[in-house]
Scaffold this motif. Sequence first.
Motif, mmCIF file in Angstrom:
data_model
loop_
_atom_site.group_PDB
_atom_site.id
_atom_site.type_symbol
_atom_site.label_atom_id
_atom_site.label_comp_id
_atom_site.label_asym_id
_atom_site.label_seq_id
_atom_site.Cartn_x
_atom_site.Cartn_y
_atom_site.Cartn_z
ATOM 1 N N VAL A 17 0.858 -1.186 0.000
ATOM 2 C CA VAL A 17 0.000 0.000 0.000
ATOM 3 C C VAL A 17 0.895 1.237 0.000
ATOM 4 N N ARG A 18 0.286 2.351 -0.313
ATOM 5 C CA ARG A 18 1.015 3.621 -0.387
ATOM 6 C C ARG A 18 0.581 4.504 0.771
ATOM 7 N N GLY A 19 1.540 5.168 1.395
ATOM 8 C CA GLY A 19 1.212 6.033 2.511
ATOM 9 C C GLY A 19 2.148 7.222 2.582
ATOM 10 N N THR A 20 1.892 8.091 3.574
ATOM 11 C CA THR A 20 2.710 9.286 3.764
ATOM 12 C C THR A 20 3.223 9.309 5.190
ATOM 13 N N ALA A 21 4.528 9.542 5.342
ATOM 14 C CA ALA A 21 5.126 9.560 6.679
ATOM 15 C C ALA A 21 4.642 10.773 7.451
ATOM 16 N N LEU A 22 4.165 10.522 8.693
ATOM 17 C CA LEU A 22 3.721 11.614 9.564
ATOM 18 C C LEU A 22 4.752 11.927 10.643
ATOM 19 N N SER A 23 5.758 11.038 10.765
ATOM 20 C CA SER A 23 6.805 11.271 11.763
ATOM 21 C C SER A 23 8.072 10.580 11.302
ATOM 22 N N THR A 24 9.161 10.922 11.935
ATOM 23 C CA THR A 24 10.405 10.209 11.690
ATOM 24 C C THR A 24 10.421 8.951 12.552
ATOM 25 N N PRO A 25 11.235 7.959 12.200
ATOM 26 C CA PRO A 25 11.246 6.707 12.977
ATOM 27 C C PRO A 25 11.706 6.934 14.420
ATOM 28 N N ALA A 50 11.637 10.710 6.412
ATOM 29 C CA ALA A 50 11.384 12.077 6.862
ATOM 30 C C ALA A 50 9.897 12.353 6.757
ATOM 31 N N VAL A 51 9.430 13.301 7.555
ATOM 32 C CA VAL A 51 8.014 13.662 7.527
ATOM 33 C C VAL A 51 7.655 14.128 6.121
ATOM 34 N N GLY A 52 6.569 13.598 5.589
ATOM 35 C CA GLY A 52 6.119 13.967 4.257
ATOM 36 C C GLY A 52 6.569 13.013 3.182
ATOM 37 N N ASN A 53 7.522 12.129 3.489
ATOM 38 C CA ASN A 53 7.955 11.155 2.490
ATOM 39 C C ASN A 53 6.793 10.266 2.070
ATOM 40 N N VAL A 54 6.790 9.925 0.784
ATOM 41 C CA VAL A 54 5.831 8.941 0.283
ATOM 42 C C VAL A 54 6.434 7.558 0.513
ATOM 43 N N LEU A 55 5.650 6.680 1.155
ATOM 44 C CA LEU A 55 6.160 5.371 1.556
ATOM 45 C C LEU A 55 5.428 4.261 0.824
ATOM 46 N N LEU A 56 6.155 3.196 0.587
ATOM 47 C CA LEU A 56 5.533 1.944 0.181
ATOM 48 C C LEU A 56 5.555 1.029 1.403
ATOM 49 N N LEU A 57 4.373 0.526 1.767
ATOM 50 C CA LEU A 57 4.264 -0.290 2.975
ATOM 51 C C LEU A 57 3.702 -1.665 2.623
ATOM 52 N N SER A 58 4.183 -2.623 3.329
ATOM 53 C CA SER A 58 3.658 -3.984 3.192
ATOM 54 C C SER A 58 2.863 -4.308 4.462
#
Length: 271
Positions: A17-25, A50-58
């Motif tokens: 799925v595709r998501g957006t980072a809301l915080s740093t790890p 980084a906050v705002g990065n577009v992520l690919l998540l499994s």
Amino acid sequence: MADFADTRASRSGTGLVRGTALSTPSGGACLALVNGVTVTARVATALTVAVGNVLLLSRLGSTYYVTSVVPAAPTTTPTPPPPTDTPPVDTGDKPPPPKPTTTTGTLTCVPTATACYRDGSWRSDGDPVNSFDLFQGRYGGSSYGRNTGVAFYGSKPHTLAGATCTKVTVKIKRLSAGDYSARSATLRLVSQTSRPGGAPTLNETTSGPALKIGDSTTFTLPTSWGQALIDGTRGGIGITISSDTPYIQLAGRGSWSAAFTVTISWRRTSS
């Protein structure tokens, strides 16, 4: 025949799925927004989020794992590589020579001196010797000899050396000596570029314009005369005749500022 029914597993709740980072790890996990829902996702140690990065998540069950960070789209279009130079095909033919360049122009030459020669010397009984009017012939009943008037041009015409004369003109004005009928002076090319100590050397001849007293004109000379001035083989223009008449007075530079001004039209071709 073997029965693999017991090896089947449900894939519900799995996939990318595709998501957006809301915080740093932090502690190996970060907050991400997935389909409008905030979730906690596990982050691999090697990933930088980084906050705002577009992520690919499994997603496995209810747990999300960040598998990669999608790079941002480029802000500019990459410059395409330059085309590979292709050498021209050698046909064996020599290229044609370049076309010659032709330059044209005009040069105005004002006399450096106008003078009149008579009886073995240059006259100074009127205007200064180098601004004298040009006379030809002899005044009726005079005990003096015949006159030869000359305009000298110095070295200026020769600054066009190597050029071709296409046209040459001279400005002439008749003054009050002689009768009032239209008369033509006999023009001569003179060797010297400046007033010599003795008589001028006279060469080519042509008839000048027929002028009444007070008339002035721009007269076209033979093109060869302009070429001789350019080449430096001639340096002046005079008036003279082998008889007493017609007795003519033409303006020198002391009487008329444009007197015997020569204009040379020229052409020069270079390869």
